[in-house]
Enzyme design. Structure first.
Site, short mmCIF file in Angstrom:
data_model
loop_
_atom_site.label_atom_id
_atom_site.label_comp_id
_atom_site.label_asym_id
_atom_site.label_seq_id
_atom_site.Cartn_x
_atom_site.Cartn_y
_atom_site.Cartn_z
N ALA A 171 -29.08 -70.19 70.64
CA ALA A 171 -28.79 -69.83 72.03
C ALA A 171 -29.97 -70.03 72.96
O ALA A 171 -29.80 -70.06 74.18
CB ALA A 171 -28.32 -68.38 72.11
N GLY A 229 -32.10 -72.72 72.56
CA GLY A 229 -32.50 -74.12 72.44
C GLY A 229 -32.10 -74.96 73.64
O GLY A 229 -31.42 -74.51 74.56
N LEU A 254 -30.00 -77.53 74.02
CA LEU A 254 -28.58 -77.78 74.24
C LEU A 254 -27.91 -76.59 74.90
O LEU A 254 -27.16 -76.74 75.88
CB LEU A 254 -27.89 -78.11 72.91
CG LEU A 254 -26.36 -78.25 72.98
CD1 LEU A 254 -25.96 -79.41 73.88
CD2 LEU A 254 -25.77 -78.42 71.59
N GLU A 304 -30.17 -95.11 80.35
CA GLU A 304 -30.92 -93.93 80.75
C GLU A 304 -32.27 -94.36 81.31
O GLU A 304 -32.91 -95.27 80.76
CB GLU A 304 -31.13 -92.99 79.55
CG GLU A 304 -29.84 -92.47 78.94
CD GLU A 304 -30.10 -91.60 77.73
OE1 GLU A 304 -30.19 -90.38 77.90
OE2 GLU A 304 -30.23 -92.16 76.63
N ASP A 358 -27.93 -92.49 67.80
CA ASP A 358 -27.89 -91.44 68.82
C ASP A 358 -26.78 -91.66 69.83
O ASP A 358 -26.17 -90.70 70.31
CB ASP A 358 -29.24 -91.39 69.55
CG ASP A 358 -29.33 -90.24 70.53
OD1 ASP A 358 -29.01 -89.10 70.14
OD2 ASP A 358 -29.71 -90.47 71.70
N HIS A 388 -20.84 -92.05 71.18
CA HIS A 388 -20.39 -92.09 72.56
C HIS A 388 -19.72 -93.42 72.92
O HIS A 388 -18.59 -93.47 73.41
CB HIS A 388 -21.56 -91.85 73.52
CG HIS A 388 -22.17 -90.50 73.41
ND1 HIS A 388 -21.48 -89.40 72.97
CD2 HIS A 388 -23.42 -90.06 73.69
CE1 HIS A 388 -22.27 -88.34 72.99
NE2 HIS A 388 -23.46 -88.72 73.42
N LYS A 405 -33.03 -96.55 76.58
CA LYS A 405 -33.83 -95.60 77.33
C LYS A 405 -34.88 -96.33 78.16
O LYS A 405 -35.23 -97.47 77.86
CB LYS A 405 -34.51 -94.60 76.37
CG LYS A 405 -33.54 -93.61 75.75
CD LYS A 405 -34.26 -92.54 74.98
CE LYS A 405 -33.29 -91.49 74.45
NZ LYS A 405 -32.64 -90.72 75.54
N LYS A 452 -30.13 -94.80 85.71
CA LYS A 452 -29.25 -94.01 84.84
C LYS A 452 -27.81 -94.31 85.23
O LYS A 452 -27.39 -94.07 86.37
CB LYS A 452 -29.54 -92.51 85.03
CG LYS A 452 -28.64 -91.58 84.21
CD LYS A 452 -29.02 -90.13 84.44
CE LYS A 452 -28.06 -89.18 83.74
NZ LYS A 452 -28.06 -89.34 82.28
#
Length: 487
Positions: free
Chosen positions: A13, A15, A17, A215, A234, A239, A339, A344
């Site tokens: 909780a 962290g 993310l 990104e 990643d 995605h 990256k 972006k």
């Protein structure tokens, strides 16, 4: 479940993310009146806080990351929370958690959600502790797992087997926040609610498809994870591959979870296997070097804190795939992500074939450019690019864009995590990933992973602030194919 006495446990909780995504999403749902009144949230962490210490931390995070933070909502929002100090590797912590969630004599809650906002290496230890504390037995227990789900096909299979030793498949929610984006869901409506679009959505009219996730930031403080994962694991394997399935899938018989996911799996199973000897023709990788991003000088990947010396981890990947079925045979799907690029953006660019007749060859028109459908996931937009005649006496053409974006002025965007958290609470799995989707996505990229695993002494570079290496065009099938950077 939205009106039930439900409970929500966040492991990790404190962290990144949780702070950047989960807590702001829950706060926005609360402000919008979408959060169940009786929802009880247990924030599980290691820090030696009481509830007051947790509330001070929560206030700081919401001020930083919530898009519309208003202090007058904070006190009511805090009423949902309890802070639980514990260690994820200590069985005693889970015994205390069990006592808090199911106190003696209390009625069992209708649903308890365990959100694993923790490192992938801690997934199984936490699942084992939950199982040991009896949370996988009688009752409605749901477990939410973030990507990455494994780091290759073999590890994904092993992770899934260990999960199924403790929880049923219907209890497991594998989350990919891209599927929660409204513009991604709008792709289904755009395709299947418009007969004129679906009629031309095939190899007879479409020349190729591009999916880009760019990104402008670097790896920030994630070197420990990123230097082991890289851009392929990643981003592309999950995605981008999920977006590909939504573009390429056949119309499902209904919008029920398994109907949607069945069609997505069919797409992944139809992707042409990449021959081991031809990986370089299908995929390329690169790593950012020093450069300038938004007028600011930034270091190269090799100079980032925590990156191994002479690392060949890719920060950019471009790959092409063919879907060998009746609808898409012969149409290349180009996927790329990176990256430290120039901007972006997340986008889908669909180019149509050239017109079959050179009707205007005896006019001033030298060349008719093909039509495009341009779908931007971030920022949101949906446009169709066509050719029209320029005003004047001569026969000349220019492209114009028909804006089909659906958000009106003043309509607030729903964050992907807000939508997905609501779905978890309601038990709707349509936008979550079934394991056979994970398995087949790994099968698609596994030849690339194995090939690159043998190439450990050299990697291409590109300057930070560019759109990637020039060599990325080498995977394209035709000379007139080019990456669509600007929509």
């Amino acid at each position: 479940m939205s009106d039930c006495n439900c409970q929500f446990v966040i492991f990790g909780a404190t962290g990144d993310l949780a702070c950047k995504k989960l807590l702001p999403a829950l706060y926005h749902l609360h402000c919008a009146g979408r959060m169940p009144d009786e929802l009880r949230i247990l924030a599980f962490g290691r820090r030696p806080w009481d509830d007051k210490g947790w509330q001070d931390f929560l206030h700081e995070q919401l001020e930083t990351y919530a898009s519309n933070y208003q202090a007058d909502h904070f006190a009511d929002f805090c009423k949902h929370f309890e802070y639980v100090r514990g260690e994820i590797h200590e069985p005693e912590s889970f015994v205390r958690l069990r006592a808090l969630l199911t106190p003696e004599g209390a009625e069992r809650p209708a649903g308890t959600i365990f959100y694993l906002a923790i490192r992938p290496t801690d997934f199984i230890p936490v699942v084992q502790r939950l199982s040991g504390a009896g949370f996988n037995q009688e009752g409605d227990y749901r477990i939410v797992i973030e990507k990455p789900f494994g780091d290759d096909l073999e590890s994904a299979m092993q992770l899934n087997e260990q999960l199924h030793n403790h929880f049923r498949e219907d209890q497991i929610y594998r989350i990919d926040h891209y599927l929660g984006k409204e513009i991604v869901q709008n792709l289904l409506v755009f395709r299947f609610a418009n007969l004129a679009i679906e009629a031309i959505w095939n190899r007879n009219y479409i020349d190729h498809v591009q999916i880009t996730v760019a990104e402008d930031m670097g790896i920030e403080n994630r070197a420990g994870y990123y230097d082991q994962a890289g851009a392929l694991r990643d981003m592309l394997q999950n995605h981008l591959m999920q977006v590909l399935t939504l573009i390429a899938m056949e119309p499902p018989p209904s919008l029920e979870a398994d109907s949607l996911r069945d069609e997505k799996v069919k797409v992944l199973r139809s992707i042409r296997p990449i021959p081991k000897s031809a990986v370089t023709a299908y995929a390329m990788r690169a790593q950012y070097g020093p450069g300038v991003v938004h007028d600011k000088h930034v270091p190269g990947y090799q100079d980032e804190a925590g990156v191994e010396v002479n690392s060949v981890t890719e920060t950019y990947v471009a790959a092409k795939f063919y879907i060998d079925n009746w609808r898409w045979r012969g149409v290349p799907f180009y996927l790329r992500t990176g990256k430290r690029l120039a901007a972006k953006t997340s986008s889908v660019a669909i180019r149509f074939r050239h017109t079959p007749q050179q009707l205007f060859r005896e006019t001033s028109i030298e060349r008719i450019e093909p039509n495009w459908i341009l779908l931007s996931l971030e920022p949101e937009s949906l446009k169709i690019e066509i050719q029209i005649k320029e005003p004047g006496l001569e026969m000349r053409v220019r492209p114009v864009q028909l804006n089909a974006s659906y958000r009106k002025d003043g309509e607030q965007e729903l964050d992907a995590y807000e939508a997905l958290l609501l779905d978890v609470m309601e038990g709707d799995k349509a936008l979550f990933i079934r394991f056979d989707e994970v398995e087949w996505a790994w099968r698609v990229v596994d030849p690339i992973i194995k090939s690159w695993g043998r190439e450990t002494d050299y990697i291409l570079t590109y300057p930070a602030g560019s759109w990637g290496p020039d060599e990325a065009t080498r995977i394209m099938d035709k000379e007139d194919h080019y990456w669509r950077n600007q929509l």
